[in-house]
Design a protein around this motif. Structure first.
Motif, PDB file in Angstrom:
ATOM      1  N   ASP A 261       0.840  -1.193   0.000  1.00  0.00           N
ATOM      2  CA  ASP A 261       0.000   0.000   0.000  1.00  0.00           C
ATOM      3  C   ASP A 261       0.878   1.249   0.000  1.00  0.00           C
ATOM      4  O   ASP A 261       2.080   1.180   0.297  1.00  0.00           O
ATOM      5  CB  ASP A 261      -0.927   0.004   1.220  1.00  0.00           C
ATOM      6  CG  ASP A 261      -0.172   0.082   2.527  1.00  0.00           C
ATOM      7  OD1 ASP A 261       0.165   1.203   2.949  1.00  0.00           O
ATOM      8  OD2 ASP A 261       0.087  -0.974   3.139  1.00  0.00           O
TER       9      ASP A 261
ATOM     10  N   TYR B 126      -8.216   4.065   2.312  1.00  0.00           N
ATOM     11  CA  TYR B 126      -9.278   3.214   2.842  1.00  0.00           C
ATOM     12  C   TYR B 126      -9.252   1.802   2.287  1.00  0.00           C
ATOM     13  O   TYR B 126      -9.915   0.900   2.809  1.00  0.00           O
ATOM     14  CB  TYR B 126     -10.656   3.833   2.587  1.00  0.00           C
ATOM     15  CG  TYR B 126     -11.176   3.688   1.165  1.00  0.00           C
ATOM     16  CD1 TYR B 126     -11.974   2.609   0.791  1.00  0.00           C
ATOM     17  CD2 TYR B 126     -10.883   4.650   0.196  1.00  0.00           C
ATOM     18  CE1 TYR B 126     -12.448   2.483  -0.505  1.00  0.00           C
ATOM     19  CE2 TYR B 126     -11.359   4.536  -1.090  1.00  0.00           C
ATOM     20  CZ  TYR B 126     -12.132   3.446  -1.447  1.00  0.00           C
ATOM     21  OH  TYR B 126     -12.601   3.314  -2.723  1.00  0.00           O
ATOM     22  N   TYR B 127      -8.445   1.571   1.228  1.00  0.00           N
ATOM     23  CA  TYR B 127      -8.422   0.222   0.642  1.00  0.00           C
ATOM     24  C   TYR B 127      -7.163   0.060  -0.185  1.00  0.00           C
ATOM     25  O   TYR B 127      -6.690   1.000  -0.819  1.00  0.00           O
ATOM     26  CB  TYR B 127      -9.658   0.005  -0.242  1.00  0.00           C
ATOM     27  CG  TYR B 127      -9.782  -1.402  -0.783  1.00  0.00           C
ATOM     28  CD1 TYR B 127     -10.170  -2.443   0.048  1.00  0.00           C
ATOM     29  CD2 TYR B 127      -9.498  -1.676  -2.117  1.00  0.00           C
ATOM     30  CE1 TYR B 127     -10.287  -3.745  -0.444  1.00  0.00           C
ATOM     31  CE2 TYR B 127      -9.615  -2.967  -2.621  1.00  0.00           C
ATOM     32  CZ  TYR B 127     -10.006  -4.005  -1.779  1.00  0.00           C
ATOM     33  OH  TYR B 127     -10.095  -5.273  -2.269  1.00  0.00           O
ATOM     34  N   ASN B 128      -6.611  -1.152  -0.155  1.00  0.00           N
ATOM     35  CA  ASN B 128      -5.463  -1.460  -0.999  1.00  0.00           C
ATOM     36  C   ASN B 128      -5.662  -2.821  -1.633  1.00  0.00           C
ATOM     37  O   ASN B 128      -6.070  -3.777  -0.973  1.00  0.00           O
ATOM     38  CB  ASN B 128      -4.169  -1.482  -0.174  1.00  0.00           C
ATOM     39  CG  ASN B 128      -2.939  -1.691  -1.044  1.00  0.00           C
ATOM     40  OD1 ASN B 128      -2.552  -0.802  -1.788  1.00  0.00           O
ATOM     41  ND2 ASN B 128      -2.343  -2.877  -0.984  1.00  0.00           N
ATOM     42  N   THR B 129      -5.413  -2.877  -2.906  1.00  0.00           N
ATOM     43  CA  THR B 129      -5.456  -4.134  -3.620  1.00  0.00           C
ATOM     44  C   THR B 129      -4.202  -4.215  -4.477  1.00  0.00           C
ATOM     45  O   THR B 129      -3.388  -3.292  -4.484  1.00  0.00           O
ATOM     46  CB  THR B 129      -6.727  -4.241  -4.487  1.00  0.00           C
ATOM     47  OG1 THR B 129      -6.805  -5.558  -5.050  1.00  0.00           O
ATOM     48  CG2 THR B 129      -6.729  -3.198  -5.597  1.00  0.00           C
TER      49      THR B 129
ATOM     50  N   SER C 283      -3.825   1.678  -4.569  1.00  0.00           N
ATOM     51  CA  SER C 283      -4.250   2.174  -3.263  1.00  0.00           C
ATOM     52  C   SER C 283      -5.361   3.194  -3.490  1.00  0.00           C
ATOM     53  O   SER C 283      -5.253   4.054  -4.366  1.00  0.00           O
ATOM     54  CB  SER C 283      -3.083   2.833  -2.517  1.00  0.00           C
ATOM     55  OG  SER C 283      -2.168   1.876  -2.038  1.00  0.00           O
ATOM     56  N   ARG C 284      -6.404   3.108  -2.681  1.00  0.00           N
ATOM     57  CA  ARG C 284      -7.562   3.964  -2.868  1.00  0.00           C
ATOM     58  C   ARG C 284      -7.762   4.879  -1.660  1.00  0.00           C
ATOM     59  O   ARG C 284      -7.661   4.431  -0.509  1.00  0.00           O
ATOM     60  CB  ARG C 284      -8.816   3.116  -3.083  1.00  0.00           C
ATOM     61  CG  ARG C 284      -8.706   2.209  -4.299  1.00  0.00           C
ATOM     62  CD  ARG C 284      -9.916   1.308  -4.432  1.00  0.00           C
ATOM     63  NE  ARG C 284      -9.731   0.319  -5.492  1.00  0.00           N
ATOM     64  CZ  ARG C 284     -10.575  -0.673  -5.757  1.00  0.00           C
ATOM     65  NH1 ARG C 284     -11.689  -0.785  -5.034  1.00  0.00           N
ATOM     66  NH2 ARG C 284     -10.320  -1.528  -6.727  1.00  0.00           N
TER      67      ARG C 284
ATOM     68  N   TRP D 291     -17.898   3.603   5.450  1.00  0.00           N
ATOM     69  CA  TRP D 291     -17.411   2.632   6.432  1.00  0.00           C
ATOM     70  C   TRP D 291     -18.562   1.689   6.807  1.00  0.00           C
ATOM     71  O   TRP D 291     -19.569   2.112   7.387  1.00  0.00           O
ATOM     72  CB  TRP D 291     -16.920   3.368   7.673  1.00  0.00           C
ATOM     73  CG  TRP D 291     -15.952   2.608   8.533  1.00  0.00           C
ATOM     74  CD1 TRP D 291     -15.782   1.262   8.597  1.00  0.00           C
ATOM     75  CD2 TRP D 291     -15.034   3.183   9.478  1.00  0.00           C
ATOM     76  NE1 TRP D 291     -14.811   0.947   9.517  1.00  0.00           N
ATOM     77  CE2 TRP D 291     -14.340   2.104  10.071  1.00  0.00           C
ATOM     78  CE3 TRP D 291     -14.741   4.483   9.884  1.00  0.00           C
ATOM     79  CZ2 TRP D 291     -13.372   2.300  11.055  1.00  0.00           C
ATOM     80  CZ3 TRP D 291     -13.778   4.689  10.851  1.00  0.00           C
ATOM     81  CH2 TRP D 291     -13.092   3.610  11.428  1.00  0.00           C
TER      82      TRP D 291
ATOM     83  N   ARG E 138      -6.613  -0.097   5.758  1.00  0.00           N
ATOM     84  CA  ARG E 138      -8.079  -0.036   5.796  1.00  0.00           C
ATOM     85  C   ARG E 138      -8.451   1.026   6.819  1.00  0.00           C
ATOM     86  O   ARG E 138      -7.652   1.404   7.669  1.00  0.00           O
ATOM     87  CB  ARG E 138      -8.685  -1.392   6.229  1.00  0.00           C
ATOM     88  CG  ARG E 138      -8.360  -2.559   5.310  1.00  0.00           C
ATOM     89  CD  ARG E 138      -9.129  -2.473   3.996  1.00  0.00           C
ATOM     90  NE  ARG E 138      -8.998  -3.701   3.221  1.00  0.00           N
ATOM     91  CZ  ARG E 138      -7.992  -3.967   2.399  1.00  0.00           C
ATOM     92  NH1 ARG E 138      -7.011  -3.091   2.261  1.00  0.00           N
ATOM     93  NH2 ARG E 138      -7.956  -5.086   1.709  1.00  0.00           N
TER      94      ARG E 138
END
Length: 338
Positions: free
Chosen positions: A38, A64-67, A71-72, A83, A125
């Motif tokens: 991330d 708020y999110y990583n894939t 990274s978002r 949330w 997250r």
């Protein structure tokens, strides 16, 4: 969407093209040394990525999110709508965007309140802002005690429950939540104990001193210098994310608290260890309040670094919380514990 190699100016261009701050930013991390990491982790060793992360944080966008390879980030005012725990009603949120939970005792009668501030976490997250601490504490406190848990939304890995550049009234908002809960249940300040470890200890000490509430702070982080100089700015406190350093905040707060608090006021507790790199700062920062604080220093040989202090002193934390709740005596000034 932009890339990990983009500079802060590219963010400005995207904002201008959008005619205002978008709801989200997506960062393609394909160009990073380890693209599956991330952006927070990448930024610890990549100056360009760090500048990008700081820019997004200054604009009020937490990760708020990583894939894989992405990274978002979300605009902070959208968190309450995104949330899942807030949407489901598990978490509550104030009008000032402070996320919290309030656990009532089985009796439904509330005579005392413990306020728990979350420790630091690096999970990519939103949950890193509300990392659990003492999840089973209700079993070990006096009857008719409620537990207020407060999230630490802000900054990169937390706002340390203080103001950030993006959230200049965050400290007030947290204070208002605690004060409001106390008033709602017709309690006195003496019926409340604030608790936290590490970053949570920073929050407990800051709001305890500011609000005149008793607190138990376990190895609180009271200065940014050690992490900036020795751990690659692990907490991301450089770059203007915070309007003032922790050392500046507490340098102002301690003298004020010293003037306002009397030796007749209930004591608070600071738990630390001379085996922690935070020890010297903790002891020196609180020295002006030595006649109004109990400092417990652990000699446990299993403590080798700051994160070891909290798990190795749980017994002292529970003892201190309950002693303050019940108005029981604590050692004067300084004591060594196992």
């Amino acid at each position: 969407m932009t890339t990990v190699n983009a500079g802060p100016s590219e963010i400005d261009d995207l904002v201008q093209a959008n005619d205002g701050l978008p709801r989200y930013f997506r960062i393609d991390t394909t160009g990073a040394k380890k693209s599956t990491d991330d952006l927070m982790k990448i930024a610890l060793t990549d100056a360009t990525a760090k500048a990008l992360l700081i820019k997004l944080t200054l604009l009020g966008y937490p990760l708020y999110y990583n894939t894989e390879n992405e990274s978002r980030f979300i605009r902070s005012d959208r968190i309450r709508h995104h949330w899942p725990a807030i949407k489901e009603g598990t978490y509550s949120v104030t009008d000032e965007d402070v996320v919290y939970t309030f656990e009532k005792p089985a009796s439904e009668r509330i005579d005392k309140i413990i306020v728990i501030f979350s420790p630091i976490n690096s999970t990519p997250r939103l949950s890193r802002y509300f990392w659990p601490s003492f999840s089973k504490l209700m079993k070990f406190v006096p009857p008719n005690t409620a537990i207020l848990r407060i999230a630490d939304v802000g900054g990169v890995k937390g706002a340390f429950y203080m103001d950030t550049t993006a959230q200049p009234r965050n400290g007030d908002a947290v204070h208002n939540l605690v004060a409001g809960i106390i008033s709602e249940h017709s309690l006195e300040n003496s019926d409340v104990v604030l608790f936290g470890a590490s970053k949570g200890g920073t929050g407990a000490a800051y709001h305890g001193l500011r609000g005149g509430w008793k607190f138990v702070a376990t190895d609180p982080i009271l200065s940014d210098e050690w992490y900036e100089q020795n751990d690659r700015d692990y907490h991301f406190t450089t770059g203007g994310i915070f309007p003032r350093s922790k050392q500046e905040v507490f340098a102002d707060l301690i003298p004020r608290a010293s003037r306002q608090l009397s030796t007749a006021d209930a004591r608070s507790v600071v738990i630390t260890s001379d085996r922690s790199p935070q020890y010297s700062c903790v002891v020196e920062t609180f020295r002006p309040l030595s006649d109004r604080l109990t400092i417990l220093s652990s000699t446990n040989p299993e403590i080798n670094k700051h994160p070891d202090v909290a798990p190795k002193t749980i017994y002292a934390q529970v003892m201190s919380i309950n002693s303050l709740l019940l108005g029981m005596s604590l050692p004067d000034n300084f004591a060594t514990i196992p």
